[in-house]
Write a protein that holds these residues in place. Structure first.
Motif, PDB file in Angstrom:
ATOM      1  N   ARG A 166     -51.217 -57.173   1.263  1.00  0.00           N
ATOM      2  CA  ARG A 166     -50.143 -56.386   0.621  1.00  0.00           C
ATOM      3  C   ARG A 166     -49.196 -55.768   1.639  1.00  0.00           C
ATOM      4  O   ARG A 166     -48.059 -55.453   1.328  1.00  0.00           O
ATOM      5  CB  ARG A 166     -50.748 -55.258  -0.223  1.00  0.00           C
ATOM      6  CG  ARG A 166     -51.456 -55.757  -1.445  1.00  0.00           C
ATOM      7  CD  ARG A 166     -51.989 -54.616  -2.250  1.00  0.00           C
ATOM      8  NE  ARG A 166     -50.935 -54.028  -3.080  1.00  0.00           N
ATOM      9  CZ  ARG A 166     -51.099 -52.951  -3.822  1.00  0.00           C
ATOM     10  NH1 ARG A 166     -52.259 -52.325  -3.837  1.00  0.00           N
ATOM     11  NH2 ARG A 166     -50.123 -52.490  -4.552  1.00  0.00           N
ATOM     12  N   GLU A 167     -49.673 -55.577   2.859  1.00  0.00           N
ATOM     13  CA  GLU A 167     -48.863 -54.899   3.886  1.00  0.00           C
ATOM     14  C   GLU A 167     -47.808 -55.832   4.478  1.00  0.00           C
ATOM     15  O   GLU A 167     -46.893 -55.386   5.153  1.00  0.00           O
ATOM     16  CB  GLU A 167     -49.753 -54.392   5.036  1.00  0.00           C
ATOM     17  CG  GLU A 167     -50.680 -53.247   4.671  1.00  0.00           C
ATOM     18  CD  GLU A 167     -51.842 -53.675   3.782  1.00  0.00           C
ATOM     19  OE1 GLU A 167     -52.303 -54.826   3.914  1.00  0.00           O
ATOM     20  OE2 GLU A 167     -52.253 -52.869   2.917  1.00  0.00           O
ATOM     21  N   CYS A 168     -47.944 -57.140   4.251  1.00  0.00           N
ATOM     22  CA  CYS A 168     -47.037 -58.058   4.946  1.00  0.00           C
ATOM     23  C   CYS A 168     -45.710 -58.219   4.209  1.00  0.00           C
ATOM     24  O   CYS A 168     -45.573 -57.848   3.048  1.00  0.00           O
ATOM     25  CB  CYS A 168     -47.704 -59.413   5.159  1.00  0.00           C
ATOM     26  SG  CYS A 168     -47.908 -60.357   3.665  1.00  0.00           S
ATOM     27  N   GLY A 169     -44.709 -58.736   4.927  1.00  0.00           N
ATOM     28  CA  GLY A 169     -43.408 -59.037   4.337  1.00  0.00           C
ATOM     29  C   GLY A 169     -42.916 -60.347   4.923  1.00  0.00           C
ATOM     30  O   GLY A 169     -43.627 -60.963   5.743  1.00  0.00           O
ATOM     31  N   ARG A 232     -41.128 -60.246  -4.723  1.00  0.00           N
ATOM     32  CA  ARG A 232     -42.537 -60.308  -4.342  1.00  0.00           C
ATOM     33  C   ARG A 232     -43.489 -59.915  -5.466  1.00  0.00           C
ATOM     34  O   ARG A 232     -44.669 -60.259  -5.433  1.00  0.00           O
ATOM     35  CB  ARG A 232     -42.811 -59.505  -3.073  1.00  0.00           C
ATOM     36  CG  ARG A 232     -42.608 -58.008  -3.199  1.00  0.00           C
ATOM     37  CD  ARG A 232     -42.832 -57.326  -1.860  1.00  0.00           C
ATOM     38  NE  ARG A 232     -44.200 -57.456  -1.385  1.00  0.00           N
ATOM     39  CZ  ARG A 232     -44.557 -57.313  -0.115  1.00  0.00           C
ATOM     40  NH1 ARG A 232     -43.652 -57.049   0.801  1.00  0.00           N
ATOM     41  NH2 ARG A 232     -45.821 -57.411   0.233  1.00  0.00           N
ATOM     42  N   ARG A 233     -43.005 -59.176  -6.487  1.00  0.00           N
ATOM     43  CA  ARG A 233     -43.907 -58.787  -7.577  1.00  0.00           C
ATOM     44  C   ARG A 233     -44.069 -59.907  -8.604  1.00  0.00           C
ATOM     45  O   ARG A 233     -44.931 -59.862  -9.452  1.00  0.00           O
ATOM     46  CB  ARG A 233     -43.408 -57.529  -8.280  1.00  0.00           C
ATOM     47  CG  ARG A 233     -43.142 -56.413  -7.337  1.00  0.00           C
ATOM     48  CD  ARG A 233     -43.512 -55.037  -7.835  1.00  0.00           C
ATOM     49  NE  ARG A 233     -43.256 -54.083  -6.766  1.00  0.00           N
ATOM     50  CZ  ARG A 233     -44.033 -53.886  -5.712  1.00  0.00           C
ATOM     51  NH1 ARG A 233     -45.158 -54.564  -5.590  1.00  0.00           N
ATOM     52  NH2 ARG A 233     -43.723 -53.020  -4.770  1.00  0.00           N
ATOM     53  N   ARG A 265     -48.664 -64.843  -5.933  1.00  0.00           N
ATOM     54  CA  ARG A 265     -47.452 -64.130  -5.510  1.00  0.00           C
ATOM     55  C   ARG A 265     -47.233 -64.389  -4.023  1.00  0.00           C
ATOM     56  O   ARG A 265     -48.174 -64.762  -3.317  1.00  0.00           O
ATOM     57  CB  ARG A 265     -47.600 -62.631  -5.763  1.00  0.00           C
ATOM     58  CG  ARG A 265     -47.606 -62.271  -7.221  1.00  0.00           C
ATOM     59  CD  ARG A 265     -47.746 -60.775  -7.451  1.00  0.00           C
ATOM     60  NE  ARG A 265     -47.574 -60.471  -8.860  1.00  0.00           N
ATOM     61  CZ  ARG A 265     -48.467 -60.697  -9.807  1.00  0.00           C
ATOM     62  NH1 ARG A 265     -49.639 -61.220  -9.485  1.00  0.00           N
ATOM     63  NH2 ARG A 265     -48.212 -60.411 -11.063  1.00  0.00           N
ATOM     64  N   ALA A 266     -46.007 -64.109  -3.579  1.00  0.00           N
ATOM     65  CA  ALA A 266     -45.621 -64.430  -2.190  1.00  0.00           C
ATOM     66  C   ALA A 266     -46.619 -63.895  -1.171  1.00  0.00           C
ATOM     67  O   ALA A 266     -46.997 -64.589  -0.223  1.00  0.00           O
ATOM     68  CB  ALA A 266     -44.235 -63.863  -1.904  1.00  0.00           C
ATOM     69  N   GLU A 267     -47.064 -62.636  -1.363  1.00  0.00           N
ATOM     70  CA  GLU A 267     -47.889 -61.978  -0.343  1.00  0.00           C
ATOM     71  C   GLU A 267     -49.327 -62.478  -0.334  1.00  0.00           C
ATOM     72  O   GLU A 267     -50.114 -62.068   0.522  1.00  0.00           O
ATOM     73  CB  GLU A 267     -47.861 -60.464  -0.572  1.00  0.00           C
ATOM     74  CG  GLU A 267     -48.499 -60.070  -1.877  1.00  0.00           C
ATOM     75  CD  GLU A 267     -48.161 -58.629  -2.292  1.00  0.00           C
ATOM     76  OE1 GLU A 267     -47.091 -58.153  -1.910  1.00  0.00           O
ATOM     77  OE2 GLU A 267     -48.985 -58.028  -2.992  1.00  0.00           O
TER      78      GLU A 267
END
Ligand code: SAM
Length: 281
Positions: A166-169, A232-233, A265-267
């Protein structure tokens, strides 16, 4: 000359009529342990050359110059010219280029000034251009060993997060594609003059010199990552279908064929998952 001494800095500023520019992100380091630490842990030693971005009054430049064969620094603010002429006068292995780093051909500077010697990049970056500068250095595929930079603590956490958490972008994946990132140490806001409203951290990116993918596949990987993180959501099928003009069913099928959840999801994906998606497009 002790450039972390507040009295010395005030005296320099008074004599040269200099005042801080907030717009240029001018928060200068006054904690005496930080610059030697950046220089040492950034790989500065005999036989190595350093490219610095953003000199300020030269507090980090001097620590790089003490350890490296040569330092070339890029600074946008020409008002610092007379100050740097004074603070760097005892080092004949330094050169400052007054320009906007985003406009400079960094590969040409490295080739021209360092003549093939091992090179590292070190910087205490203004927060407003942290990501663009990091991405410029990485995407230019500079012939460098490592990049060691001070960034806002939140940026450090994001850049050094594990891909697929979850911390990544999007930047986490980009940085991991080109390098191996790690946080070296934290720096409190009180280490700067004037003190910013946020804490910082120094990160080191060890550059991967091998190109992992051909250029077109590489472009596709980043197109997919950017699209995924723009929403991202949402489940990845939605932004990917919109970005690539392919039906959601086809994208879901593609994900399933790669043993990925069609609802992902993306993350939730690893860098390698994105590479495999790009390869199957
Ligand atoms: N290295 C010094 C230190 O640690 O005290 C100064 C760091 S200060 C956070 C950032 C420096 O980057 C400032 O001197 C500022 O003028 C310079 N700067 C800001 N934008 C720049 C740009 N686009 N290109 C080059 N230098 C820039």
């Amino acid at each position: 000359m002790e450039l972390t001494n507040i009295g010395t800095i005030k005296d320099l500023f008074a004599r040269h009529g200099f005042s801080f520019s907030k717009t240029l992100g001018q928060n200068f380091l006054i904690n005496p342990t930080v610059c030697p630490n950046i220089a040492e842990r950034g790989g500065c030693e005999a036989g190595v050359c350093a490219l610095e971005i953003g000199t300020g009054v030269g507090v980090l430049t001097r620590e790089l110059a003490k350890r490296c064969d040569k330092v070339v620094a890029i600074e946008i603010d020409e008002r610092l010219k007379p100050i740097l002429a004074e603070t760097l006068s005892e080092f004949d292995n330094t050169e400052v280029i007054f320009a906007d780093v985003m406009e400079v051909d960094l590969a040409a500077v490295i080739a021209e000034k360092f003549g093939g010697k091992e090179t590292v990049v070190c910087a205490n970056l203004p927060y407003y251009i942290t990501s663009p500068v990091i991405m410029k250095v990485l995407e230019s595929r500079l012939d460098i060993k490592a990049m060691t930079v001070m960034v806002q603590r939140e940026a450090a956490e994001r850049i050094c997060a594990k891909c697929g958490t979850r911390e990544c972008g999007a930047i986490t994946y980009a940085v991991n594609y080109y390098s191996a990132p790690q946080t070296l140490f934290r720096v409190n806001r009180g280490s700067f003059m004037p003190a910013p409203n946020v804490d910082s951290a120094v990160i080191r990116l060890d550059i991967k010199n091998e190109r992992a993918l051909p250029e077109d596949e590489e472009k596709m990987v980043f197109r997919i990552i950017r699209a995924g993180f723009s929403q991202r959501r949402k489940q990845l099928v939605n932004p990917l279908s919109a970005e690539l003009g392919v039906s959601k069913t086809e994208i879901a099928e593609l994900l399933t064929n790669l043993d990925l959840k069609s609802t992902a999801r993306a993350e939730e994906l690893s860098l390698n998952d994105y590479i495999e998606i790009a390869k199957s497009m």
